[in-house]
Scaffold this active site. Structure first.
Site, PDB file in Angstrom:
ATOM      1  CG  LEU A 146      -0.404   2.463  -3.941  1.00 44.70           C
ATOM      2  CD1 LEU A 146       0.099   4.645  -3.020  1.00 44.70           C
ATOM      3  CD2 LEU A 146      -1.535   3.797  -5.039  1.00 44.70           C
ATOM      4  CB  VAL A 155       0.461   6.039   2.056  1.00 47.37           C
ATOM      5  CG1 VAL A 155      -0.058   5.638   3.487  1.00 47.37           C
ATOM      6  CG2 VAL A 155       2.165   6.542   2.873  1.00 47.37           C
ATOM      7  CB  CYS A 156      -2.968   2.981  -1.200  1.00 47.57           C
ATOM      8  SG  CYS A 156      -4.851   3.090  -1.314  1.00 47.57           S
ATOM      9  CG  LEU A 157      -4.413   4.768   5.847  1.00 48.96           C
ATOM     10  CD1 LEU A 157      -4.295   2.935   6.147  1.00 48.96           C
ATOM     11  CD2 LEU A 157      -3.002   5.198   6.440  1.00 48.96           C
ATOM     12  CG  ASN A 191      -2.074  -1.096   1.232  1.00 51.99           C
ATOM     13  OD1 ASN A 191      -1.192  -2.000   1.927  1.00 51.99           O
ATOM     14  ND2 ASN A 191      -2.399  -1.749   0.614  1.00 51.99           N
TER      15      ASN A 191
END
Length: 183
Positions: free
Chosen positions: A120, A84-86, A76
């Site tokens: 990601l 950052v994929c959050l 991620n």
């Protein structure tokens, strides 16, 4: 109710007063780097990252932009940009959250519980799902190679293992400047 600029000052000061090392960029509170340590009992334990934080003018009503400066192998986190994929930062951000939440809860949870179904970094996600043992080993290799205290003062993507190359070798050609391919 306090203004966004007062809230920004308060949140940044709270982060600075905690155990985090905060380095401001351009003497403002809109952009800064935070020294972040991998969570205990995780593959990332012992790793140290510089995390770049950019606060929008509308913070805390709009979420901050968060990215790892030195490399990290995680489904991620984009390997090249460090983005950052959050969900909690990108979609469900609330003014109730503050910067300490990001560093004490959100990022540690992300590292402890990667989500390979929303990647990601497709390579990390694929490896995690297909061969967990090899994934774990690659995470540890990246931590060893890129996530040491001395790496956070380097620019993103630099390989600190180049330090032991002699002066003769490092000046051999202009091609060496471009860097080395990832393992």
């Amino acid at each position: 109710m306090s203004s966004p600029s007062k809230r920004r000052e308060m949140d940044v000061m709270k982060l600075m007063m905690s155990d985090y090392i905060v380095e401001t960029i351009n003497d403002g509170l809109n952009e800064f780097n935070v020294e972040f340590h991998g969570p205990k009992d995780s593959l990332y334990e012992g790793g140290v990252w510089k995390v770049r934080v950019e606060l929008p003018d509308a913070y805390p009503y709009k979420s901050p932009s968060i990215g790892f400066v030195n490399k990290i192998f995680h489904p991620n986190v984009d390997e090249l940009s460090g983005s950052v994929c959050l969900d909690v930062i990108n979609q469900s951000w609330s003014p109730m959250f503050d910067l300490l939440n990001i560093f004490e809860v959100f990022l540690p949870q992300l590292l402890l519980y990667p989500n390979p179904s929303d990647p990601l970094n497709g390579d990390a996600a694929s490896l995690m799902m297909k061969d967990r043992k090899q994934y774990d080993q690659k995470v540890k290799e990246y931590c060893e190679r890129y996530a040491k205290k001395e790496n956070i003062n380097s620019t993103a993507g630099e390989d600190s293992s180049d330090e032991d190359i002699s002066d003769e070798q490092s000046a051999s050609s202009d091609d060496d400047i471009a860097g080395h391919a990832d393992p």
